[in-house]
Design a protein around this motif. Structure first.
Motif, PDB file in Angstrom:
ATOM      1  N   ILE A 264       0.764  -1.353   0.106  1.00 17.91           N
ATOM      2  CA  ILE A 264       0.061   0.149   0.025  1.00 17.91           C
ATOM      3  C   ILE A 264       0.876   1.188  -0.030  1.00 17.91           C
ATOM      4  CG2 ILE A 264      -1.494   1.483   1.539  1.00 17.91           C
ATOM      5  CD1 ILE A 264      -2.974  -1.279   2.179  1.00 17.91           C
ATOM      6  N   ASN A 265       1.807   1.254   0.937  1.00 14.14           N
ATOM      7  CA  ASN A 265       2.577   2.525   1.126  1.00 14.14           C
ATOM      8  C   ASN A 265       3.557   2.703  -0.023  1.00 14.14           C
ATOM      9  OD1 ASN A 265       1.698   3.225   3.578  1.00 14.14           O
ATOM     10  ND2 ASN A 265       3.062   1.844   4.544  1.00 14.14           N
ATOM     11  N   GLU A 266       4.025   1.703  -0.839  1.00 14.86           N
ATOM     12  CA  GLU A 266       5.011   1.762  -1.926  1.00 14.86           C
ATOM     13  C   GLU A 266       3.773   2.303  -3.158  1.00 14.86           C
ATOM     14  OE1 GLU A 266       6.717  -1.941  -2.708  1.00 14.86           O
ATOM     15  OE2 GLU A 266       8.064  -1.755  -0.837  1.00 14.86           O
ATOM     16  N   LYS A 267       2.676   1.857  -3.089  1.00 15.49           N
ATOM     17  CA  LYS A 267       1.932   2.232  -4.343  1.00 15.49           C
ATOM     18  C   LYS A 267       1.539   3.684  -4.024  1.00 15.49           C
ATOM     19  CE  LYS A 267       1.138  -1.240  -7.350  1.00 15.49           C
ATOM     20  NZ  LYS A 267       1.250  -0.598  -8.761  1.00 15.49           N
ATOM     21  N   THR A 268       1.307   4.053  -2.904  1.00 16.59           N
ATOM     22  CA  THR A 268       0.784   5.635  -2.465  1.00 16.59           C
ATOM     23  C   THR A 268       2.108   6.429  -2.551  1.00 16.59           C
ATOM     24  OG1 THR A 268      -0.744   4.457  -1.032  1.00 16.59           O
ATOM     25  CG2 THR A 268      -0.731   6.884  -1.136  1.00 16.59           C
ATOM     26  N   GLU A 269       3.167   6.015  -2.556  1.00 18.09           N
ATOM     27  CA  GLU A 269       4.416   6.784  -2.662  1.00 18.09           C
ATOM     28  C   GLU A 269       4.545   7.280  -4.289  1.00 18.09           C
ATOM     29  OE1 GLU A 269       7.903   5.380  -0.870  1.00 18.09           O
ATOM     30  OE2 GLU A 269       6.989   5.209   1.434  1.00 18.09           O
ATOM     31  N   SER A 270       4.189   6.242  -4.850  1.00 19.44           N
ATOM     32  CA  SER A 270       4.399   6.345  -6.331  1.00 19.44           C
ATOM     33  C   SER A 270       3.345   7.259  -7.014  1.00 19.44           C
ATOM     34  CB  SER A 270       4.672   4.954  -6.956  1.00 19.44           C
ATOM     35  OG  SER A 270       3.511   4.344  -6.935  1.00 19.44           O
ATOM     36  N   ASP A 271       2.160   7.489  -6.468  1.00 24.65           N
ATOM     37  CA  ASP A 271       0.932   7.946  -6.809  1.00 24.65           C
ATOM     38  C   ASP A 271       0.046   8.319  -5.795  1.00 24.65           C
ATOM     39  OD1 ASP A 271      -1.241   8.958  -8.183  1.00 24.65           O
ATOM     40  OD2 ASP A 271      -1.397   7.121  -9.567  1.00 24.65           O
ATOM     41  N   GLN A 272       0.414   9.644  -5.539  1.00 23.93           N
ATOM     42  CA  GLN A 272      -0.278  10.428  -4.316  1.00 23.93           C
ATOM     43  C   GLN A 272      -1.941  10.378  -4.500  1.00 23.93           C
ATOM     44  OE1 GLN A 272       1.421  11.927  -1.851  1.00 23.93           O
ATOM     45  NE2 GLN A 272       3.121  10.856  -2.551  1.00 23.93           N
ATOM     46  N   SER A 273      -2.387  10.168  -5.764  1.00 26.36           N
ATOM     47  CA  SER A 273      -3.934  10.061  -6.113  1.00 26.36           C
ATOM     48  C   SER A 273      -4.697   9.150  -5.154  1.00 26.36           C
ATOM     49  CB  SER A 273      -4.128  10.631  -7.674  1.00 26.36           C
ATOM     50  OG  SER A 273      -3.815   9.065  -7.928  1.00 26.36           O
ATOM     51  N   PHE A 274      -4.011   7.946  -5.064  1.00 25.06           N
ATOM     52  CA  PHE A 274      -4.590   6.789  -4.407  1.00 25.06           C
ATOM     53  C   PHE A 274      -5.380   7.155  -3.054  1.00 25.06           C
ATOM     54  CE2 PHE A 274      -1.628   3.968  -7.044  1.00 25.06           C
ATOM     55  CZ  PHE A 274      -2.741   3.384  -7.608  1.00 25.06           C
ATOM     56  N   LEU A 275      -4.563   7.970  -2.177  1.00 20.15           N
ATOM     57  CA  LEU A 275      -5.081   8.347  -0.758  1.00 20.15           C
ATOM     58  C   LEU A 275      -5.884   9.319  -1.068  1.00 20.15           C
ATOM     59  CD1 LEU A 275      -4.807   7.252   2.095  1.00 20.15           C
ATOM     60  CD2 LEU A 275      -3.046   9.046   2.276  1.00 20.15           C
ATOM     61  N   ILE A 276      -5.589  10.283  -1.841  1.00 14.45           N
ATOM     62  CA  ILE A 276      -6.704  11.400  -2.189  1.00 14.45           C
ATOM     63  C   ILE A 276      -8.053  10.975  -2.634  1.00 14.45           C
ATOM     64  CG2 ILE A 276      -7.142  13.617  -3.451  1.00 14.45           C
ATOM     65  CD1 ILE A 276      -3.954  14.047  -3.522  1.00 14.45           C
ATOM     66  N   ASP A 277      -7.955   9.831  -3.372  1.00 12.70           N
ATOM     67  CA  ASP A 277      -9.305   9.290  -3.980  1.00 12.70           C
ATOM     68  C   ASP A 277      -9.812   8.668  -2.657  1.00 12.70           C
ATOM     69  OD1 ASP A 277      -8.900  10.322  -6.551  1.00 12.70           O
ATOM     70  OD2 ASP A 277      -8.198   8.206  -7.090  1.00 12.70           O
ATOM     71  N   TYR A 278      -9.236   8.077  -1.937  1.00 13.31           N
ATOM     72  CA  TYR A 278      -9.866   7.273  -0.743  1.00 13.31           C
ATOM     73  C   TYR A 278     -10.484   8.329   0.187  1.00 13.31           C
ATOM     74  CZ  TYR A 278     -10.184   3.781   2.827  1.00 13.31           C
ATOM     75  OH  TYR A 278     -10.828   2.466   3.468  1.00 13.31           O
ATOM     76  N   HIS A 279      -9.787   9.487   0.497  1.00 18.26           N
ATOM     77  CA  HIS A 279     -10.447  10.618   1.211  1.00 18.26           C
ATOM     78  C   HIS A 279     -11.755  10.925   0.598  1.00 18.26           C
ATOM     79  CE1 HIS A 279      -6.362  11.790   2.852  1.00 18.26           C
ATOM     80  NE2 HIS A 279      -6.579  10.839   3.534  1.00 18.26           N
ATOM     81  N   ASP A 280     -11.589  11.113  -0.741  1.00 22.13           N
ATOM     82  CA  ASP A 280     -12.946  11.575  -1.265  1.00 22.13           C
ATOM     83  C   ASP A 280     -14.092  10.324  -1.337  1.00 22.13           C
ATOM     84  OD1 ASP A 280     -11.847  13.937  -1.915  1.00 22.13           O
ATOM     85  OD2 ASP A 280     -11.334  13.483  -3.884  1.00 22.13           O
TER      86      ASP A 280
END
Length: 301
Positions: A264-280
């Motif tokens: 999860i953290n490696e993927k999110t480090e490579s693409d910040q939009s994952f966590l932003i999408d989750y917040h939304d």
């Protein structure tokens, strides 16, 4: 197990959560319910909006201290964020291991020093159970209780007043202060059963298990996007996928028990939009997801 519900002590004539705004806790034991920050954020009303402001303010300072690797500030923020048992929620018993101290929490959150720099989108309370292995409902609910200590105490006094029950004690405690963005010591009337202070919790902000977490983030956001990237249109004009989320999950390397968080953290480090999408996405997942009165009745009674 003996039971004595707070409603009895407050002289309520009728039992059942449809008659209360609070969780009708058994004051003799702990209930495995947890304060959920996403429920606080999605509820309407002044209490909830004020609580959301306090939580946002605390976690802004919290993550800032990790981005700056400010050890003194981290210790200061965590000094009042450990286990607290006044709500009679969670697992409690006064012993959650090393994690109930500031130094224990420093150990739990050590990966945040790197994560907060590499993933600037880590900003919310809900991001801790998503990105940090070994930190879940009990720890986060305790943090939130400490941050909202004064607000929960004021809510308790309001509920006492409804049945003309007066506070029977006084307490000095730390709570998060929005104006100074720091812990503040306050003294206030309170309610005690025996020697134990009681904090009542609004019934709309508790759950048995959070809807958010590492597995849900992995499946709903990261692997959902990966699946959609394999989309194609069949001869009948319908969208199909060359793989499933289950197959994608099976293909992830699982070298140790923390594999999920590492991925999860490696993927999110490579693409910040994952966590932003989750917040939304979270507000939609939590729409009308508070426990019902009937669910609380079944669990508590």
């Amino acid at each position: 197990m003996k039971k004595k519900h707070i409603s009895e002590l407050l002289n309520h004539a009728r039992i059942g959560h449809s008659h209360f705004e609070f969780v009708d806790i058994n004051v003799l034991d702990d209930q495995a319910l947890f304060i959920d920050p996403c429920l606080i954020e999605t509820q309407r009303g002044l209490w909830y909006s004020n609580a959301t402001k306090l939580l946002d303010n605390f976690f802004n300072k919290f993550y800032e201290s990790y981005r700056n690797n400010d050890t003194l500030k981290k210790l200061e923020l965590l000094s009042c964020a450990g286990e607290i048992n006044f709500t009679k929620l969670g697992y409690g018993k006064g012993d959650n291991g090393h994690g109930n101290t500031a130094k224990g929490l420093l150990t739990t959150f050590k990966n945040l020093e790197t994560l907060t720099v590499n993933i600037p989108s880590i900003t919310k309370a809900m991001d801790l159970p998503v990105t940090i292995s070994g930190f879940s409902e009990d720890g986060l609910s305790d943090m939130i209780t400490n941050i909202l200590h004064l607000q929960l105490n004021e809510f308790t006094l309001e509920q006492l007043a409804i049945t003309n029950v007066k506070p029977n004690s006084e307490d000095t405690f730390n709570t998060w202060d929005f104006a100074s963005s720091s812990w503040k010591e306050v003294t206030s009337p309170c309610y005690r059963y025996g020697n134990n202070k009681i904090l009542l919790t609004p019934k709309h902000i508790v759950r048995k298990k959070y809807h958010f977490g590492a597995n849900q983030y992995l499946m709903r956001i990261i692997l959902e996007r990966a699946k959609k990237e394999t989309a194609y249109t069949n001869p009948k004009g319908k969208t199909r996928y060359r793989t499933t989320k289950k197959e994608l999950k099976l293909a992830i390397p699982k070298e140790d028990h923390n594999w999920k968080y590492k991925f999860i953290n490696e993927k999110t480090e490579s693409d910040q939009s994952f966590l932003i999408d989750y917040h939304d996405t979270i507000p939609y997942l939590y729409s009308d997801k508070a426990m019902t009165d009937a669910e609380l009745d079944k669990f508590i009674y």
